[in-house]
Scaffold this active site. Structure first.
Site, PDB file in Angstrom:
ATOM      1  CE  LYS A  83      -4.507   0.715   2.153  1.00  0.00           C
ATOM      2  NZ  LYS A  83      -5.272   0.525   3.391  1.00  0.00           N
TER       3      LYS A  83
HETATM    4  O1  G3P Z   1      -7.937   1.215   4.988  1.00  0.00           O
HETATM    5  C1  G3P Z   1      -8.172   2.513   4.607  1.00  0.00           C
HETATM    6  C2  G3P Z   1      -9.530   3.067   4.915  1.00  0.00           C
HETATM    7  O2  G3P Z   1     -10.537   2.131   4.746  1.00  0.00           O
HETATM    8  C3  G3P Z   1      -9.599   3.843   6.192  1.00  0.00           C
HETATM    9  O3  G3P Z   1     -10.898   4.155   6.544  1.00  0.00           O
HETATM   10  O4  G3P Z   1     -12.389   4.668   8.421  1.00  0.00           O
HETATM   11  O5  G3P Z   1     -10.019   5.431   8.530  1.00  0.00           O
HETATM   12  O6  G3P Z   1     -11.620   6.504   6.964  1.00  0.00           O
HETATM   13  P1  G3P Z   1     -11.243   5.256   7.678  1.00  0.00           P
END
Ligand code: G3P
Length: 216
Positions: A83
């Site tokens: 990533k």
């Molecule tokens: O993995 C990346 C993403 O899904 C993060 O989500 O909830 O931190 O905005 P969030």
């Protein structure tokens, strides 16, 4: 549509895997730090447990650091996807990783043009963060729709991996748009299974059957 679990938690991964719904896992530094302990051990356990792709994120922000980390991360298993953040140095690293045949997931994507750049450089996945955009009163899913159109226009094979999912409507919209993957927090995947009419309907069926048996 593929379902990834957005977590670094082994219990959640096992549970969703047992349900047969786990196509892959995405992690990030925040999710990894929530689990505590030795992240290398955790990453290795996740990679062993999951048959599908596992996204592990680099921490470095220079091209050289990202390449060095990527080489280390792929040693965790054949299913590792590196990533990379959507920054200029990240794009340089992406180009090199694509040339080396290493799978990549470009993260922190907030616009269709960012996604276009990632696709052009051969990213395996691009991760639009829909929930965080919604939080700023901008439609995350509108951007995903535009990405779908752009990728189809040019035949890019980069998969759209909808991230920062907050609720089942994001999953519905992803399906209608034709996003390739959604990565879901554990709570959202559980929400998808639930409907109050399913629960009340089942309770009524069982009560009727019980009454019928009693009346025999
Ligand atoms: O993995 C990346 C993403 O899904 C993060 O989500 O909830 O931190 O905005 P969030």
């Amino acid at each position: 549509m593929e379902f990834f679990l957005d977590t670094a938690n082994l219990d959640q991964i096992r549970e969703i895997n047992d349900l047969g719904l786990l196509d892959g896992v995405t992690t990030n530094p925040t999710l990894m730090s929530r689990e505590g302990g030795d992240w290398r051990e955790q990453a290795s356990l996740i990679c062993d447990l999951v048959e599908g792709p596992v996204s592990l994120e680099v921490i470095g922000t220079t091209h050289e650091e990202m390449i060095k980390e990527a080489k280390d991360l792929v040693s965790f298993g054949p299913n590792v996807v590196v990533k990379i953040p959507m920054i200029p140095e990240g794009l340089m690293a992406l180009k090199e990783l694509t040339e080396r045949g290493i799978k990549t997931n470009v993260t922190l994507v907030f616009s269709p043009t960012q996604a276009l750049l990632a696709a052009k450089l051969g990213a395996t996945y691009v991760s639009p963060f829909v929930g965080r955009l919604d939080g700023l009163s901008q439609s995350g899913m509108e951007g995903v729709e535009q990405m779908r159109t752009i990728f189809d226009n040019y035949g890019y094979s980069t998969k759209i991996l909808v991230a920062s999912v907050r609720h089942p409507l994001h999953v519905l919209d992803s399906g209608l748009i034709g996003a390739d993957v959604v990565t879901l927090p554990y709570a959202t995947i559980m929400q998808l299974m639930k409907h109050p009419l399913t629960d009340s309907g089942l309770a009524a069926f069982l009560a009727d059957w019980e009454a019928f048996q009693q009346g025999k």
